[in-house]
Design an enzyme around this catalytic site. Structure first.
Site, mmCIF file in Angstrom:
data_model
loop_
_atom_site.group_PDB
_atom_site.id
_atom_site.type_symbol
_atom_site.label_atom_id
_atom_site.label_comp_id
_atom_site.label_asym_id
_atom_site.label_seq_id
_atom_site.Cartn_x
_atom_site.Cartn_y
_atom_site.Cartn_z
ATOM 1 N N PHE A 132 0.880 -1.160 0.000
ATOM 2 C CA PHE A 132 0.000 0.000 0.000
ATOM 3 C C PHE A 132 0.923 1.217 0.000
ATOM 4 O O PHE A 132 2.011 1.161 0.566
ATOM 5 C CB PHE A 132 -0.940 -0.008 1.226
ATOM 6 C CG PHE A 132 -1.920 1.133 1.166
ATOM 7 C CD1 PHE A 132 -2.960 1.123 0.249
ATOM 8 C CD2 PHE A 132 -1.786 2.238 1.996
ATOM 9 C CE1 PHE A 132 -3.842 2.188 0.159
ATOM 10 C CE2 PHE A 132 -2.670 3.303 1.912
ATOM 11 C CZ PHE A 132 -3.695 3.290 0.991
ATOM 12 N N ASP A 223 -2.412 -5.899 8.110
ATOM 13 C CA ASP A 223 -3.034 -4.595 7.890
ATOM 14 C C ASP A 223 -4.533 -4.852 7.783
ATOM 15 O O ASP A 223 -5.032 -5.387 6.791
ATOM 16 C CB ASP A 223 -2.483 -3.960 6.606
ATOM 17 C CG ASP A 223 -3.116 -2.595 6.306
ATOM 18 O OD1 ASP A 223 -4.152 -2.261 6.915
ATOM 19 O OD2 ASP A 223 -2.566 -1.867 5.447
ATOM 20 N N ARG A 389 -4.962 5.177 -9.559
ATOM 21 C CA ARG A 389 -4.162 4.171 -8.878
ATOM 22 C C ARG A 389 -3.343 3.466 -9.941
ATOM 23 O O ARG A 389 -3.643 2.373 -10.383
ATOM 24 C CB ARG A 389 -5.027 3.185 -8.103
ATOM 25 C CG ARG A 389 -5.753 3.793 -6.925
ATOM 26 C CD ARG A 389 -4.953 3.835 -5.623
ATOM 27 N NE ARG A 389 -4.035 4.946 -5.455
ATOM 28 C CZ ARG A 389 -3.673 5.423 -4.264
ATOM 29 N NH1 ARG A 389 -4.165 4.934 -3.153
ATOM 30 N NH2 ARG A 389 -2.809 6.395 -4.162
HETATM 31 C C1 PLP Z 1 -6.039 3.628 4.022
HETATM 32 C C2 PLP Z 1 -5.131 2.518 4.227
HETATM 33 C C3 PLP Z 1 -3.964 2.665 4.989
HETATM 34 C C4 PLP Z 1 -3.532 4.002 5.556
HETATM 35 O O1 PLP Z 1 -4.466 4.518 6.438
HETATM 36 P P1 PLP Z 1 -4.624 6.090 6.689
HETATM 37 O O2 PLP Z 1 -5.610 6.194 7.793
HETATM 38 O O3 PLP Z 1 -5.115 6.706 5.417
HETATM 39 O O4 PLP Z 1 -3.289 6.628 7.050
HETATM 40 C C5 PLP Z 1 -3.168 1.552 5.150
HETATM 41 N N1 PLP Z 1 -3.505 0.369 4.616
HETATM 42 C C6 PLP Z 1 -4.612 0.187 3.894
HETATM 43 C C7 PLP Z 1 -4.933 -1.158 3.332
HETATM 44 C C8 PLP Z 1 -5.465 1.249 3.657
HETATM 45 O O5 PLP Z 1 -6.562 1.057 2.906
#
Ligand code: PLP
Length: 482
Positions: A132, A223, A389
């Site tokens: 990401f 994540d 993207r």
């Molecule tokens: C949005 C996102 C992030 C980062 O989060 P923020 O709150 O925008 O800093 C990290 N990993 C994934 C998969 C995301 O979708």
């Protein structure tokens, strides 16, 4: 939630909530939209929402909150240290994600900063299903490199594979053998892999990653920003879990990871984020970094009101009808665009619909950013703001060369519980028109390129007068309609 059948046989995602607060939208004339693009460097991140009709830039921090979340915000306990709001959130994290220790951070990338600071050293390698943007930026900031280990199927746009976010297990083991387990601080698994179209991985795949992690004694970092939707698709697509609840699936997934982090701007439809673990040693290692970067341990840079909203939002993640609307609308729009011949990432994933700009704009070379051009063209003709993207979202390599993206996508995010079905049908209509007139779309070039995360604030310009030609065709077909 496709359990409600329509007598006429149509398959329509029915909203299981009602709208009780509304915000007026503005659809400005196409000439104003061109000016807005010129002012914003043809970069949809730099548009002002007064010029935007349907804001499909992101699902981050733009989700509709529930009545219960708003009510909870009123009971927030303002305190620098020891706030009751924090303890309610800590309990919600334990109940929903099954982890005992919770560290609050102001958003997802702050968790990535802390984890990279604590564990990533120069020369380290972090294997992951896919990167990401912010995760990669932090790992490389601390001197690490990444290895993306998806199966080939993940890069197939028109696919029916249910779990394109799966980690390639054979490649993972190979990478560990080549680089040595001691150079690998952790394996990163991203639920509903964002940049390849919000594609989920299966529980079985995570179990397989766990087995390898155990064999080589490497930690798994999950994540979980898009975990709720990943669990929803596991229930729909993974036979073993067809009768499981959201809570069961989510806990199995988080239980397979040593460290779980998330952006609450997505998971829980609030704002903020967190890192959680069951391991007291990990907690100790990370604890000191929260006051350094974020704020005291019982708020972590998040307002107490948002902390309350997050706690309620986490519990609501257990309710399939609170989670289903966005993925069901996405599936509806993916199927509709597909039926009109518009190339979209299939099967439908989460967080948004992903249009394949490489195919739509096959006449635009990658060095002229087909996905950026398509996002700009769509805004011009519709007021719909999507996000590039593709290669603009990539960073240059250490020698300053372009690294072209594997996929050139325009993401049309469907924030949770925000849009109605007629708005989704407007997206279908305008995107289809644009597809039929795609030959008129031209490329872009940078006029201002920031060194880090250039896609956020970068400025571009069209390589020709193609926007004017597109406007002329739009007026021919729609007259004075906006
Ligand atoms: C949005 C996102 C992030 C980062 O989060 P923020 O709150 O925008 O800093 C990290 N990993 C994934 C998969 C995301 O979708």
């Amino acid at each position: 939630m496709n359990e409600i059948k329509f007598y006429n046989g149509e398959n329509i995602p029915l909203e299981l909530h009602k709208v009780r607060i509304v915000q007026k939208l503005h659809l400005v004339p196409i000439e104003r939209r061109l000016e807005a693009l010129q002012e914003g460097g043809f970069n949809t991140f730099r548009l002002n929402t007064k010029d935007v009709f349907l804001d499909m830039l992101t699902d981050s921090g733009t989700n509709a909150m529930s009545d219960n979340q708003l009510a909870a915000m009123m009971q927030a306990d303002d305190a620098y240290a020891g706030s009751q709001s924090f303890f309610r959130l800590q309990k919600a994290v334990e109940d929903v994600l099954g982890k005992k220790y919770y560290l609050p951070v102001h958003q997802g990338r702050a968790a990535e900063n802390i984890l990279s600071n604590a564990y990533v050293r120069k020369g380290n390698l972090v294997p992951m299903n896919y990167h990401f943007t912010t995760a990669m930026a932090h790992i490389t900031q601390y001197g690490g490199k990444i290895a993306e280990l998806l199966y080939d199927e993940a890069y197939v746009i028109n696919s029916s594979h249910p779990f394109k976010g799966n980690m390639n297990i054979e490649k993972l083991e190979e990478v560990i053998k080549v680089h040595g387990a001691k150079n690998i601080p952790f394996i990163r698994m991203e639920a509903s892999t964002n940049l390849i179209g919000g594609q989920p991985f299966s529980v079985q795949n995570l179990r397989d990653v766990r087995a390898i992690a155990d064999k080589y004694n490497i930690r798994i970092v999950l994540d979980a920003s898009l975990l709720g939707e990943n669990a929803y698709l596991v229930i729909q697509r993974e036979e073993e879990f067809k009768d499981s609840t959201m809570g069961e699936v989510m806990k199995i997934m988080t239980g397979l990871a040593d460290i779980v982090y998330f952006s609450a701007r997505k998971l829980s439809s609030s704002r903020g984020g967190g890192i959680c673990t069951d391991n007291a040693d990990i907690y100790k290692e990370l604890e000191a970094l929260v006051p350094l970067f974020e704020g005291f341990l019982t708020y972590g840079g998040i307002s107490v009101r948002e902390i309350e909203a997050m706690a309620v939002g986490l519990y609501e993640t257990l309710d399939e009808t609170m989670i289903s609307q966005s993925p069901d609308f996405i599936a509806y729009l993916v199927n509709a665009l597909d039926a009109h011949g518009v190339p979209v990432v299939k099967p439908a994933g989460v967080l948004g619909v992903h249009v394949d700009a490489m195919q739509v704009c096959e006449h635009i070379p990658q060095k002229e950013y087909p996905a950026g051009a398509l996002a700009a063209a769509l805004f011009l003709i519709s007021g719909i703001r999507g996000m590039e993207r593709g290669s603009i979202s990539n960073q240059r390599d250490e020698y300053g060369n372009e690294t072209y993206a594997d996929m050139e996508l325009v993401r049309l995010a469907v924030p949770r519980r925000v849009f109605t079905l007629s708005q989704i049908k407007y997206v279908e209509d305008r995107m289809t028109w644009l597809y039929e007139n795609r030959a008129l779309i031209g490329g872009l070039r940078f006029v201002y390129e920031p060194p880090v995360l250039r896609f956020f604030m970068g400025g571009l310009e069209p390589v020709s007068d193609w926007p004017q030609k597109l406007i002329a065709k739009f007026k021919e077909d729609f007259g004075e309609s906006l």
